[in-house]
Write a protein that holds these residues in place. Structure first.
Motif, PDB file in Angstrom:
ATOM      1  N   GLY B 635       0.953  -1.212  -0.081  1.00 58.83           N
ATOM      2  CA  GLY B 635      -0.048  -0.065  -0.002  1.00 58.83           C
ATOM      3  C   GLY B 635       0.766   1.318  -0.064  1.00 58.83           C
ATOM      4  N   ALA B 636       2.090   1.154   0.703  1.00 56.90           N
ATOM      5  CA  ALA B 636       3.047   2.521   0.844  1.00 56.90           C
ATOM      6  C   ALA B 636       3.545   2.575  -0.407  1.00 56.90           C
ATOM      7  N   VAL B 637       4.142   1.561  -0.806  1.00 60.18           N
ATOM      8  CA  VAL B 637       4.768   1.460  -2.374  1.00 60.18           C
ATOM      9  C   VAL B 637       3.534   2.336  -3.360  1.00 60.18           C
ATOM     10  N   LEU B 638       2.468   1.688  -3.328  1.00 55.88           N
ATOM     11  CA  LEU B 638       1.567   2.353  -4.205  1.00 55.88           C
ATOM     12  C   LEU B 638       1.273   3.925  -4.136  1.00 55.88           C
ATOM     13  N   CYS B 639       1.308   4.306  -2.754  1.00 58.50           N
ATOM     14  CA  CYS B 639       1.074   5.743  -2.526  1.00 58.50           C
ATOM     15  C   CYS B 639       2.409   6.706  -3.078  1.00 58.50           C
ATOM     16  N   LEU B 640       3.611   6.034  -3.156  1.00 51.68           N
ATOM     17  CA  LEU B 640       4.896   6.500  -3.554  1.00 51.68           C
ATOM     18  C   LEU B 640       4.969   6.462  -5.051  1.00 51.68           C
ATOM     19  N   LEU B 641       4.426   5.400  -5.750  1.00 51.53           N
ATOM     20  CA  LEU B 641       4.654   5.107  -7.234  1.00 51.53           C
ATOM     21  C   LEU B 641       4.047   6.446  -8.118  1.00 51.53           C
ATOM     22  N   PRO B 642       4.692   7.032  -9.035  1.00 54.38           N
ATOM     23  CA  PRO B 642       3.932   8.153  -9.868  1.00 54.38           C
ATOM     24  C   PRO B 642       3.060   7.252 -10.586  1.00 54.38           C
ATOM     25  N   ARG B 643       2.029   8.064 -11.495  1.00 56.90           N
ATOM     26  CA  ARG B 643       1.306   7.825 -11.807  1.00 56.90           C
ATOM     27  C   ARG B 643       1.713   6.689 -13.172  1.00 56.90           C
ATOM     28  N   LEU B 644       1.094   5.365 -13.351  1.00 61.46           N
ATOM     29  CA  LEU B 644       1.555   4.750 -14.487  1.00 61.46           C
ATOM     30  C   LEU B 644       1.299   4.922 -15.928  1.00 61.46           C
ATOM     31  N   ILE B 645      -0.021   5.070 -15.940  1.00 58.39           N
ATOM     32  CA  ILE B 645      -0.840   5.240 -17.162  1.00 58.39           C
ATOM     33  C   ILE B 645      -1.062   6.768 -17.474  1.00 58.39           C
ATOM     34  N   PRO B 646      -0.440   7.204 -18.652  1.00 61.19           N
ATOM     35  CA  PRO B 646      -0.725   8.866 -18.676  1.00 61.19           C
ATOM     36  C   PRO B 646      -2.060   8.975 -19.026  1.00 61.19           C
ATOM     37  N   LEU B 647      -2.244  10.359 -18.747  1.00 59.23           N
ATOM     38  CA  LEU B 647      -3.901  10.538 -18.748  1.00 59.23           C
ATOM     39  C   LEU B 647      -3.949  10.963 -20.481  1.00 59.23           C
ATOM     40  N   ARG B 648      -5.191  10.938 -20.932  1.00 62.74           N
ATOM     41  CA  ARG B 648      -5.353  10.858 -22.466  1.00 62.74           C
ATOM     42  C   ARG B 648      -5.135  12.427 -22.649  1.00 62.74           C
ATOM     43  N   VAL B 649      -3.947  12.761 -23.138  1.00 62.34           N
ATOM     44  CA  VAL B 649      -4.011  14.203 -23.380  1.00 62.34           C
ATOM     45  C   VAL B 649      -3.272  14.504 -24.806  1.00 62.34           C
ATOM     46  N   PRO B 650      -3.459  15.733 -25.439  1.00 64.29           N
ATOM     47  CA  PRO B 650      -3.344  15.584 -26.704  1.00 64.29           C
ATOM     48  C   PRO B 650      -1.875  15.217 -26.975  1.00 64.29           C
ATOM     49  N   GLN B 651      -1.656  14.715 -28.510  1.00 64.48           N
ATOM     50  CA  GLN B 651      -0.479  14.126 -28.724  1.00 64.48           C
ATOM     51  C   GLN B 651       0.847  14.655 -28.331  1.00 64.48           C
ATOM     52  N   PRO B 652       1.263  15.597 -28.966  1.00 62.91           N
ATOM     53  CA  PRO B 652       2.594  16.641 -28.859  1.00 62.91           C
ATOM     54  C   PRO B 652       2.770  16.815 -27.372  1.00 62.91           C
ATOM     55  N   LEU B 653       2.012  17.068 -26.418  1.00 62.56           N
ATOM     56  CA  LEU B 653       2.029  17.428 -25.184  1.00 62.56           C
ATOM     57  C   LEU B 653       2.478  16.428 -24.369  1.00 62.56           C
ATOM     58  N   LYS B 654       2.090  15.145 -24.893  1.00 66.32           N
ATOM     59  CA  LYS B 654       2.127  13.948 -24.117  1.00 66.32           C
ATOM     60  C   LYS B 654       3.486  13.727 -23.242  1.00 66.32           C
ATOM     61  N   ALA B 655       4.680  13.662 -24.045  1.00 69.01           N
ATOM     62  CA  ALA B 655       5.816  13.350 -23.445  1.00 69.01           C
ATOM     63  C   ALA B 655       6.116  14.388 -22.298  1.00 69.01           C
ATOM     64  N   ARG B 656       5.665  15.392 -22.331  1.00 72.99           N
ATOM     65  CA  ARG B 656       6.236  16.386 -21.349  1.00 72.99           C
ATOM     66  C   ARG B 656       5.117  16.405 -19.974  1.00 72.99           C
ATOM     67  N   ALA B 657       4.111  16.041 -20.543  1.00 73.76           N
ATOM     68  CA  ALA B 657       3.028  16.423 -19.687  1.00 73.76           C
ATOM     69  C   ALA B 657       2.884  15.041 -18.485  1.00 73.76           C
ATOM     70  N   ILE B 658       3.453  14.055 -18.707  1.00 74.91           N
ATOM     71  CA  ILE B 658       3.400  12.977 -17.943  1.00 74.91           C
ATOM     72  C   ILE B 658       3.731  13.443 -16.451  1.00 74.91           C
ATOM     73  N   PRO B 659       5.086  13.727 -16.281  1.00 76.42           N
ATOM     74  CA  PRO B 659       5.609  14.169 -14.935  1.00 76.42           C
ATOM     75  C   PRO B 659       4.719  15.327 -14.286  1.00 76.42           C
ATOM     76  N   LYS B 660       4.510  16.259 -15.130  1.00 77.89           N
ATOM     77  CA  LYS B 660       3.500  17.248 -14.195  1.00 77.89           C
ATOM     78  C   LYS B 660       1.998  16.605 -13.848  1.00 77.89           C
ATOM     79  N   MET B 661       1.509  15.594 -14.617  1.00 78.55           N
ATOM     80  CA  MET B 661       0.285  15.213 -13.997  1.00 78.55           C
ATOM     81  C   MET B 661       0.427  14.397 -13.004  1.00 78.55           C
ATOM     82  N   ALA B 662       1.711  13.580 -12.905  1.00 77.35           N
ATOM     83  CA  ALA B 662       1.899  12.714 -11.776  1.00 77.35           C
ATOM     84  C   ALA B 662       1.925  13.658 -10.397  1.00 77.35           C
ATOM     85  N   LYS B 663       2.504  14.865 -10.780  1.00 74.76           N
ATOM     86  CA  LYS B 663       2.864  15.740  -9.602  1.00 74.76           C
ATOM     87  C   LYS B 663       1.397  16.275  -9.045  1.00 74.76           C
TER      88      LYS B 663
END
Lengths: 142, 669
Positions: B635-663
């Motif tokens: 459970g604690a590990v799950l809390c610490l993991l960043p988001r695994l599946i990126p949210l569906r965002v417009p294609q060009p932004l996707k790569a950069r958007a993942i870490p932000k989304m996670a935050k």
């Protein structure tokens, strides 16, 4: 509305604290035992006839040591600097238990003056040195 | 002696580096120079490198069994298997403090590197100073009071060997994991000091601290469970927890850390409980130091404490300084610690956090008082009084039960005013399920009040978690998603929430295990001749014969016991008595047969001629504790993991958007 919450909070707090206090008090009544050295237990007047449950520490004397792990019992003399107390213990024998070791026993003295123990703990030093600091400590405290 | 010299030298260097880091950080605040602060940060990294060299030097000495070092001679021997030779590094006082210091140094270095853009100005300087002071304390302790590189006066032929009790896999893992937890609480503490010095009124700094709190809690939990597991398989009395001072020492910061994990959420989301959280962060850190002090100073008589030594004074002084300094700082900055929201209702998430915190801190206080009662009573009355296990079981037990009951309602609680109504609505189905399960258990013969209560709580808690998850899934299904996809997205969308619930499920399993094994265990001692049988708790034992096994550093005498279980399954258990070459006394090695229903736990107490004394214990449901511990950690590990599946965002932004989304996602948990 605001003061309402405060009152509720205070009431809940008081009830909770009261319950904990009661629990702790009740626990203390049954759960506390005096912890003294053999010399104090034998020498001090207040323990002279006491049969209350108590925890003692001392060294297992070499004379009169009889422990049978298979029979799950041990008879030995618990020694301080000046006094010795015969102890009968029933239960699993800890691995480290042997003559010369510092031990802690919990139990009560019976009518014959024998200490009937149901808890036996050996001090488990992380390192064994002959004449470890624990041996020195037993003398220091007594 | 080369390696020892290197180790000693790098410890000395480490102290200089820590002092340098403090000076640089002070200078950076004085001259408002981020460059100087950068130097301070790099000196902390260099500190970690220096301590690493010391650890490597001791490891080399250990593996080569360099008996010219007192530490090696005391804790190792030539015939020891290589894994245990390495583990002997933390078998004794000096080595274990070196390990503590090393893990601390590595974590501090990782933190200042990872958060280098955040550590700026007076706040950054205060964080670096705090870390460097704690690091420097441990380096000084090692060099002046507990030096593992001390040469021995007379070089012996062979070492004393490692205590047989410590020759167990769980014991290899237990100290480092526990120390990771202990050392980890230094970082939230340093971040708090930074925020207080900078007089920060926002709660932004807490997001960073929270990750470290969860990570430290994870290691503390794993460390405690490993310790319990070790006690269970190694000590031979069939239990896993004896309320010994050493065990209590690790439980204390766990209790405040658990409280902190919950109340921190209320501060992040609602700006509440600021003073309380600051106190808990300080308390958790101090209790970690206190735990080390308690186990290392010999101040309390314990079954398995290390010998007493001078380092007690070092620790005591250090703790007093921490408490005074941070107390004064909190008082000076009390303005920044006022709450932004008032408590709106007791039956809401923030109310539950409050109650949870009160219970956890209450349990901590009771455990602490019980642990140091010999000292208190000696000071007050002159008589030393100890409290035994029944005290803790009677006081901490019910409090824990109440806590877990509250925890079971967790998923159904929301923030704010209408929480009570929503709780009542959400609780109908889980409460019915709990009722049915408890009634079923009652009619199957479970009549013990505590056990029935525990059954009801566990069933309610599990039902609440599943009801909550099912409601979410149903919601997704209505939008036409496939079920697997829906579950993955729901859980991945809110790691903190579902990680927390997973940890709660783990706790419920531990409750089941504790109640089952402590209320219903059976213990009997048998003296059996060859081929004689005995019965306990549905198991039939037949003693076949005694065997002798020869290993590198011990001779083992083992009894072959043929076991037939309730369902007719047959197996052989081999409880052993080991005579280690270097040990004065025998060491028994228990044999355990585990299933989800419980353990059969056999100890060979002794043997005479053809008679074997066998202690048999049936421990129902004890395995649930270990599995529950793993679930909790997961459970604690799950809390610490960043988001695994990126949210569906417009294609060009996707790569950069993942870490932000996670935050963003971390904060909304």
């Amino acid at each position: 509305m605001r003061s309402n919450i405060k009152i509720k909070l205070s009431v809940a707090g008081v009830i909770l604290l009261g319950a904990f206090g009661y629990l702790a008090f009740a626990g203390m009544q049954k759960g506390w035992v005096y912890f003294v050295g053999v010399d104090q237990f034998m020498g001090d007047q207040q323990y002279a006839t006491s049969q209350a449950r108590i925890r003692l520490h001392g060294k297992v004397a070499t004379e009169g040591f009889d422990s049978s792990a298979a029979a799950l019992s041990a008879k030995f003399n618990l020694a301080g600097a000046a006094h010795q107390l015969p102890v009968v213990y029933r239960g699993a024998i800890p691995d480290m238990f042997q003559a010369g070791r510092d031990v802690v026993v919990e139990g009560h003295r019976d009518d014959a003056g024998v200490f009937q123990a149901d808890v036996l703990m050996t001090k488990c030093a992380s390192k064994y040195e002959p004449g470890s600091p624990h041996a020195a400590k037993a003398e220091k405290q007594s | 002696m080369m390696t020892a010299g290197v180790g000693d030298l790098s410890l000395g260097l480490a102290i200089l580096l820590a002092m340098g880091a403090v000076l640089m950080a002070i200078a950076s605040a004085r001259f408002e120079s981020d460059v100087l602060l950068g130097v301070g940060r790099k000196l902390l990294v260099a500190f970690a490198a220096a301590v690493s060299i010391s650890v490597a030097a001791l490891a080399v000495a250990m593996i080569n069994c360099d008996l010219r070092l007192e530490y090696v001679a005391h804790y190792s021997e030539k015939a020891l298997p290589i894994g245990y030779k390495l583990a002997a590094l933390w078998a004794g006082q000096e080595g274990s403090i070196l390990l503590w210091a090393w893990l601390l140094a590595v974590m501090c270095a990782a933190m200042v590197v990872a958060r280098r853009n955040y550590l700026k100005g007076s706040e950054g300087a205060a964080v670096v100073i705090t870390l460097a002071v704690v690091c420097g304390f441990f380096a000084a302790l090692l060099l002046f009071a507990a030096n593992p590189f001390k040469p021995i006066a007379i070089v012996p032929q062979d070492g004393h060997g490692l205590n047989p009790f410590l020759q167990d896999p769980a014991m290899i893992a237990h100290p480092p994991v526990l120390f990771l937890g202990y050392a980890g609480f230094t970082i939230p503490f340093a971040l708090l000091i930074g925020a207080l010095v900078a007089n920060r009124r926002d709660n932004e700094w807490l997001a960073g601290a929270r990750r470290w709190i969860i990570a430290s809690w994870l290691f503390l939990t794993a460390g405690i469970i490993l310790g319990a597991q070790w006690a269970y398989v190694e000590l031979g009395w069939g239990g896993y927890w004896a309320w010994d001072p050493v065990e209590n020492a690790s439980l204390l910061p766990w209790l405040t850390g658990t409280a902190l994990m919950h109340s921190v959420m209320a501060q992040q989301h609602r700006g509440m409980f600021k003073r309380w959280n600051a106190s808990l962060i300080i308390l958790s850190f101090v209790l970690c130091i206190f735990g080390t002090y308690l186990t290392r100073s010999g101040v309390i008589q314990s079954v398995h404490a290390f010998g007493e030594s001078a380092i007690g004074t070092f620790f005591l002084t250090f703790m007093v300084i921490i408490v005074l300094a941070s107390g004064i700082l909190m008082f000076v900055r009390r303005g920044a610690l006022t709450s932004e929201h008032e408590l709106e209702g007791l039956v809401a998430r923030e109310g539950a956090f409050l109650a949870t915190n009160v219970l956890l801190v209450g349990m901590m206080v009771v455990t602490l008082v019980g642990t140091i009662f010999p000292i208190i009573s000696r000071a007050v009355s002159g008589h030393e009084v100890t409290v035994n296990q029944s005290f803790y079981n009677k006081v901490v037990g019910p409090m824990g039960m109440l806590l877990v009951a509250l925890m079971a309602l967790g998923p159904m609680l929301v923030y704010g005013g209408d929480a009570a109504k929503r709780l009542a609505r959400g609780l109908i189905v889980p409460a019915l399920i709990a009722l049915v399960v408890t009634a079923f258990a009652f009619f199957r013969g479970l009549h013990n009040g505590w056990a029935l209560l525990a059954t009801a709580i566990a069933a309610l808690g599990a039902a609440c978690v599943f009801a909550d998850l099912l409601t979410q899934i149903a919601h997704h299904l209505r939008n036409g998603e496939n079920p697997i996809n829906a579950i993955v997205h729901i859980i991945d969308g809110n790691h903190r929430r579902y990680g927390g619930q997973l940890a709660h499920v783990g706790m419920l399993m531990i409750l089941v295990g504790i109640v089952g094994s402590s209320l219903f265990n059976q213990k009997e001692n048998f003296e059996l001749k060859e081929n004689q049988t005995a019965q306990i708790g549905g198991f039939t034992l037949r003693f076949e014969k005694l065997e002798v096994v020869q290993q590198a550093n011990f001779v083992g005498y083992q009894a072959l016991v043929n076991v037939t279980d309730r369902d007719g399954g047959v197996s052989t258990l081999r409880p052993q008595i080991r005579k280690y070459d270097k040990a004065e006394q025998n060491n028994s090695e228990v044999a355990i047969q585990s299933s989800w229903r419980g353990d059969l736990y056999l100890t060979l107490a002794g043997f005479e001629n053809d008679v074997a004394g066998i202690q048999a214990i049936v421990n129902p449901l004890v395995g649930w504790i270990w599995i529950g511990g793993i679930v909790m950690a997961a459970g604690a590990v799950l809390c610490l993991l960043p988001r695994l599946i990126p949210l569906r965002v417009p294609q060009p932004l996707k790569a950069r958007a993942i870490p932000k989304m996670a935050k963003v996602n971390l904060k909304s948990a």
